[in-house]
Write a protein that holds these residues in place. Sequence first.
Motif, PDB file in Angstrom:
ATOM      1  N   GLU A   1       2.731  -9.273   3.852  1.00 14.82           N
ATOM      2  CA  GLU A   1       1.410  -9.202   4.485  1.00 14.82           C
ATOM      3  C   GLU A   1       0.588 -10.454   4.202  1.00 14.82           C
ATOM      4  OE1 GLU A   1      -0.219  -5.384   3.359  1.00 14.82           O
ATOM      5  OE2 GLU A   1       0.562  -4.547   5.208  1.00 14.82           O
ATOM      6  N   ALA A   2      -0.713 -10.372   4.449  1.00 16.33           N
ATOM      7  CA  ALA A   2      -1.583 -11.551   4.379  1.00 16.33           C
ATOM      8  C   ALA A   2      -1.805 -12.048   2.953  1.00 16.33           C
ATOM      9  CB  ALA A   2      -2.926 -11.244   5.022  1.00 16.33           C
ATOM     10  N   ASP A   3      -1.714 -11.163   1.955  1.00 17.02           N
ATOM     11  CA  ASP A   3      -1.966 -11.612   0.581  1.00 17.02           C
ATOM     12  C   ASP A   3      -0.812 -12.432   0.019  1.00 17.02           C
ATOM     13  OD1 ASP A   3      -0.161  -9.572   0.230  1.00 17.02           O
ATOM     14  OD2 ASP A   3      -1.354  -8.460  -1.233  1.00 17.02           O
ATOM     15  N   GLY A   4       0.371 -12.371   0.629  1.00 18.82           N
ATOM     16  CA  GLY A   4       1.489 -13.203   0.212  1.00 18.82           C
ATOM     17  C   GLY A   4       2.158 -12.778  -1.072  1.00 18.82           C
ATOM     18  N   ASN A   5       2.004 -11.545  -1.475  1.00 20.15           N
ATOM     19  CA  ASN A   5       2.652 -11.055  -2.693  1.00 20.15           C
ATOM     20  C   ASN A   5       4.066 -10.610  -2.345  1.00 20.15           C
ATOM     21  OD1 ASN A   5       3.380  -9.966  -5.121  1.00 20.15           O
ATOM     22  ND2 ASN A   5       1.508  -8.778  -5.376  1.00 20.15           N
TER      23      ASN A   5
ATOM     24  N   MET B   1       5.226  -4.900  -2.089  1.00 18.02           N
ATOM     25  CA  MET B   1       5.690  -4.626  -0.729  1.00 18.02           C
ATOM     26  C   MET B   1       5.801  -3.124  -0.491  1.00 18.02           C
ATOM     27  SD  MET B   1       8.657  -7.364   0.023  1.00 18.02           S
ATOM     28  CE  MET B   1       8.489  -9.080  -0.361  1.00 18.02           C
ATOM     29  N   ARG B   2       6.268  -2.416  -1.504  1.00 15.17           N
ATOM     30  CA  ARG B   2       6.423  -0.970  -1.381  1.00 15.17           C
ATOM     31  C   ARG B   2       5.080  -0.263  -1.260  1.00 15.17           C
ATOM     32  NH1 ARG B   2       8.897   0.245  -6.234  1.00 15.17           N
ATOM     33  NH2 ARG B   2      10.285  -1.421  -5.699  1.00 15.17           N
ATOM     34  N   MET B   3       4.056  -0.761  -1.917  1.00 15.44           N
ATOM     35  CA  MET B   3       2.755  -0.109  -1.939  1.00 15.44           C
ATOM     36  C   MET B   3       1.885  -0.457  -0.727  1.00 15.44           C
ATOM     37  SD  MET B   3       3.018   1.709  -4.567  1.00 15.44           S
ATOM     38  CE  MET B   3       1.374   2.332  -4.708  1.00 15.44           C
ATOM     39  N   SER B   4       2.225  -1.508  -0.003  1.00 12.20           N
ATOM     40  CA  SER B   4       1.372  -1.914   1.112  1.00 12.20           C
ATOM     41  C   SER B   4       1.523  -0.950   2.288  1.00 12.20           C
ATOM     42  CB  SER B   4       1.703  -3.339   1.541  1.00 12.20           C
ATOM     43  OG  SER B   4       3.038  -3.416   1.983  1.00 12.20           O
ATOM     44  N   GLU B   5       0.438  -0.825   3.046  1.00 12.18           N
ATOM     45  CA  GLU B   5       0.401   0.069   4.207  1.00 12.18           C
ATOM     46  C   GLU B   5       0.833  -0.719   5.448  1.00 12.18           C
ATOM     47  OE1 GLU B   5      -1.168   3.309   4.444  1.00 12.18           O
ATOM     48  OE2 GLU B   5      -1.341   3.467   2.271  1.00 12.18           O
ATOM     49  N   HIS B   6       1.737  -0.147   6.215  1.00 20.80           N
ATOM     50  CA  HIS B   6       2.219  -0.789   7.436  1.00 20.80           C
ATOM     51  C   HIS B   6       2.028   0.154   8.608  1.00 20.80           C
ATOM     52  CE1 HIS B   6       4.093  -4.054   5.193  1.00 20.80           C
ATOM     53  NE2 HIS B   6       4.534  -3.151   4.349  1.00 20.80           N
ATOM     54  N   THR B   7       1.656  -0.408   9.742  1.00 15.10           N
ATOM     55  CA  THR B   7       1.559   0.403  10.956  1.00 15.10           C
ATOM     56  C   THR B   7       2.980   0.739  11.423  1.00 15.10           C
ATOM     57  OG1 THR B   7       1.608  -1.500  12.437  1.00 15.10           O
ATOM     58  CG2 THR B   7      -0.561  -0.805  11.621  1.00 15.10           C
TER      59      THR B   7
END
Length: 85
Positions: A44-48, A54-60
């Motif tokens: 995503e945008a934060d670049g982590n 990656m597992r914790m980020s929300e994706h549409t």
Amino acid sequence: SLASWAMVMAHHRDAGNRKAGYLYIVMASFGTLALLLAFGLLAEADGNYGFAAMRMSEHTPFTAGLELILLLLGAGSKAGLVPLH
């Protein structure tokens, strides 16, 4: 990928080997690009790029589907999955 390409091109005087080498490097580059795009979307945008982040980020649903397709195409072309073999 470059070492494998060099082995394919070892007998470069044969036209069939040159064609196979060209096709191999194109498919390897395509697979690498697809994997880079997939991991870029996952980060995503934060670049982590940590797997936990990656597992914790929300994706549409659209983004998740696109990531899955890119990962399958990228890893599939590297692994030689049908029809990418």
